[in-house]
Motif scaffolding. Sequence first.
Motif, PDB file in Angstrom:
ATOM      1  N   SER A 251      76.968 -30.762 161.959  1.00 22.11           N
ATOM      2  CA  SER A 251      76.773 -29.345 162.250  1.00 22.11           C
ATOM      3  C   SER A 251      77.447 -28.960 163.559  1.00 22.11           C
ATOM      4  O   SER A 251      78.131 -27.928 163.646  1.00 22.11           O
ATOM      5  CB  SER A 251      75.283 -29.027 162.296  1.00 22.11           C
ATOM      6  OG  SER A 251      75.055 -27.691 162.650  1.00 22.11           O
ATOM      7  N   LYS A 255      80.709 -26.399 163.770  1.00 23.65           N
ATOM      8  CA  LYS A 255      80.569 -25.161 164.527  1.00 23.65           C
ATOM      9  C   LYS A 255      81.528 -25.126 165.704  1.00 23.65           C
ATOM     10  O   LYS A 255      82.020 -24.063 166.078  1.00 23.65           O
ATOM     11  CB  LYS A 255      79.122 -25.021 165.026  1.00 23.65           C
ATOM     12  CG  LYS A 255      78.117 -24.710 163.927  1.00 23.65           C
ATOM     13  CD  LYS A 255      76.706 -24.604 164.494  1.00 23.65           C
ATOM     14  CE  LYS A 255      75.699 -24.280 163.409  1.00 23.65           C
ATOM     15  NZ  LYS A 255      74.317 -24.205 163.940  1.00 23.65           N
ATOM     16  N   GLU A 259      84.243 -22.654 163.699  1.00 18.02           N
ATOM     17  CA  GLU A 259      83.240 -21.596 163.732  1.00 18.02           C
ATOM     18  C   GLU A 259      83.761 -20.281 163.178  1.00 18.02           C
ATOM     19  O   GLU A 259      83.001 -19.474 162.640  1.00 18.02           O
ATOM     20  CB  GLU A 259      82.773 -21.400 165.173  1.00 18.02           C
ATOM     21  CG  GLU A 259      81.644 -20.411 165.330  1.00 18.02           C
ATOM     22  CD  GLU A 259      81.159 -20.331 166.771  1.00 18.02           C
ATOM     23  OE1 GLU A 259      80.089 -19.750 167.003  1.00 18.02           O
ATOM     24  OE2 GLU A 259      81.864 -20.856 167.657  1.00 18.02           O
ATOM     25  N   LEU A 326      77.424 -22.640 158.353  1.00 16.67           N
ATOM     26  CA  LEU A 326      77.747 -23.063 159.715  1.00 16.67           C
ATOM     27  C   LEU A 326      78.631 -22.079 160.462  1.00 16.67           C
ATOM     28  O   LEU A 326      78.755 -22.176 161.683  1.00 16.67           O
ATOM     29  CB  LEU A 326      78.436 -24.433 159.693  1.00 16.67           C
ATOM     30  CG  LEU A 326      77.647 -25.573 159.042  1.00 16.67           C
ATOM     31  CD1 LEU A 326      78.459 -26.858 159.085  1.00 16.67           C
ATOM     32  CD2 LEU A 326      76.299 -25.769 159.726  1.00 16.67           C
ATOM     33  N   ASN A 327      79.280 -21.170 159.759  1.00 13.64           N
ATOM     34  CA  ASN A 327      80.258 -20.285 160.409  1.00 13.64           C
ATOM     35  C   ASN A 327      79.981 -18.823 160.078  1.00 13.64           C
ATOM     36  O   ASN A 327      80.744 -18.175 159.377  1.00 13.64           O
ATOM     37  CB  ASN A 327      81.682 -20.653 160.023  1.00 13.64           C
ATOM     38  CG  ASN A 327      81.903 -20.579 158.517  1.00 13.64           C
ATOM     39  OD1 ASN A 327      80.972 -20.719 157.725  1.00 13.64           O
ATOM     40  ND2 ASN A 327      83.142 -20.336 158.120  1.00 13.64           N
TER      41      ASN A 327
END
Length: 838
Positions: A251, A255, A259, A326-327
Amino acid sequence: MRFDKLAFYAFAFMAATHAPLPFRKASSSLLLVSAADEEAKIQVEKDTFEAPTGAESFKFEAEVSRMLDIVVNSLYQNKDVFLRELISNASDALDKIRFLALTKPEYLAAEDKLQVQIEFDKEHNTLTVRDTGIGMTHDEMVSNLGTVARSGTTKFLQALKGSEGSESSGDISQIGQFGVGFYSAFLVSDRVQVASKHPDSDAQYVWTSANGSSEFQVYKDPRGETLKRGTEITLFLKEDCMEYADEQKLSDLAKHYSEFVVHPIYLRTETTMEVEVEDEEDVDGEEKKEQEDDLEVTDEEDTEATEEKEKPKKTKEVTTFDWEVLNGNPAIWTRPKEEITDEEYQNFYKVLTKNEYMDAETWTHFNAEGNINFKSILYVPRDVPASWQSGLMEQDATGLSLYVRKVLISDQFELLPRYLSFMKGVVDSDDLPLNVNRETLQESKIIQVIKKKVVRKALEMLKNFQKESDDAMKKEDEPAEGEEETPKTNKYNEWYRQFSPSLKMGAIEDEPNRGKIMKLLRFKSTTSNGELTTLEKYVENMKDWQKELYFIAGDGVESVEKSHFLEPFIEKGVEVLYFVDPVDEYMAGHVRSFDSKNFKNIATDNVKLKDDEEDEDLITRRDKFYKEKFKPLTKWLKKLYGSNVMRVSISKRLVSAPAIVSSAEFGHSANMERLMRAQAYSHGQNEFAMRSMKIFEINPRHPMIIKLLEGAPPEDADDDFKVSSEIEDASWVLYEMALLNGGFPISDADGHSRRILKFLQSSLALESLTLEPHPELPVEEDVPPDVDGADFGADFDMDELVSNMGNLDEEDAKPKGTSPEDAIPLTPDENGNVHIEL
């Protein structure tokens, strides 16, 4: 070996050989180890994958093998970038299917979602990156993943390593054009396996190769079409890379690097929780209770039923899986700035700083076009970071993050010089190579061009910020009726008070942009009434005869305002700048001038002020007279002070002070000497090199100087002429006072203390400083303490108190507000004393 152990090993062997691994055809075996003196251990061998029957094998070209060696051992010095490269390739594949679908919408029929998925398997130590992009056919797998550098490997190697005697040695412009990013997967993998399904392909194919192998295999996926469309890359992690089979690690990496990738990136998360389960006995009990509802229940049976209800329920652990995005943050720098609101800019700044409580003071959003094209957003923070307040700037990131097509390359590039490192922002360029390490890219000519343009834009932003703030202060907005006029504050001045040391360091370090930076600087002065003034405004207010920019340096405004050096400048109305930051005098020494006017420290000698009211010839004759008159005193004082001063001279600028100590024009000032001695990391300081060349200036019109002249040896005096101790002590006190007024410390503190004590003795008319003896005091008898600390006074009669208490009625004697049981009787003791607790 015992039979039960053999059975255990056999069972473990069968369990391991039947463990389901992705695309597994040949099972891993177990190595059975026995020892006579210790328990047998089971050791799992490394992945022994064998391609299925009918798989096609291809040999890597020799140059491709060399390329793989460079990728694993040289190109990428940080293993974490492998995830960035795989996500970047997946994003490119998604972009390709999106554009192809404009003319071939049937490509999206099988799967309309465009996304990237990441999952890991701790049990089998695998990491999988899956996308729903364009995918690859059989031939494309062989071409793209096997001989990816077939047409330019030699050129790639030459570009990376450079050829001897070639001017283009080390040119990295070819990097990123051959798809070498995929091979970064071997940084963390013993084996890489790729499954892919193309919309035009009838079947799903698998590509696989082991780390260090000279060949790879391609075959039809025996599992069938598990992918509707796209590519699935499975990494069999090395033993020292098991950290990447971790949810938090993946993660953080995704990120950090990806990201702002357009397409959503999902990470499979695992959650374990305890849930209640129904016991079979409880179910039977409920059925029995339903049958006995109409029967009479006794009290004992009711109690037993209540105890059964209070029995704790059984629980079990349940593991659930979910997909986390995550983005979720948009890359707003790719949008036109006219469409972005101030709130969106501020929110994006919070994303960059990872601090939702910090706001930006101003920002600039621009597209640079030319030989190098890139987009950028630069932010100026409103407040100084906490680490900067302690001087620990190195703990913070450099400020700007470098992206290539929204994929982070690094946030460690020095795209901004050190003095602008407080700025935050992003730079995104399509002209940069993606697959390259930070050290090599830092030397790229492209980076140097970007850095030059970004610095120019950053200084333009500060210039505009300064102009807008000054213009806002000039506007006279009349308050509405009934409203009080609120005082205005210059936003640039408020910001400048916090970040001025950085800009002053820029004036020292950045010579090409020094002129622009100097126009951003502001200082307080003798005529600014406590406000900040610019150097341009100072030049406008200069006297017609003035050719230098005067300043005085010290450790604070209050300190320099009391300096005797300012007296002649205030008297003649000449403005003097206050240099009170530690970096100010360093800056003046490096910059030297502004607008062709040299900086001049008024605490040095050879400062000349023109007087329009007096005749220059008269001034010359007067100076000559004073020099001749006080020659005996200056000669004797130089002999008295010795090496403490470089010379003794007649001052032309003192007004009220009898004397002052200045420094030589080309030596260290008092403020600079103080700063040099305060350096925490200085080693082997040379006392002589740090010491200022002091000049003792005397005021020829002051009564103290005239009195000293009377007590000094005459010009024709003999060598054995004796000067009185009073005159000598007064001369030393005068010198030490002049040192303090000039900003210098007293070198002989002990001698200074003796002279001050002697002066106090004379002022107080004390014949001697001998201490008085201690007094002879008589021995005091012990005094008994008061009863329980109470003072009843001289008229208190204990017998009368006791007799009165005996005459009280029973009801009156009771304590009020308490019960009889709690009452405390007041009875005198054997000595007749009554103790009362208050």
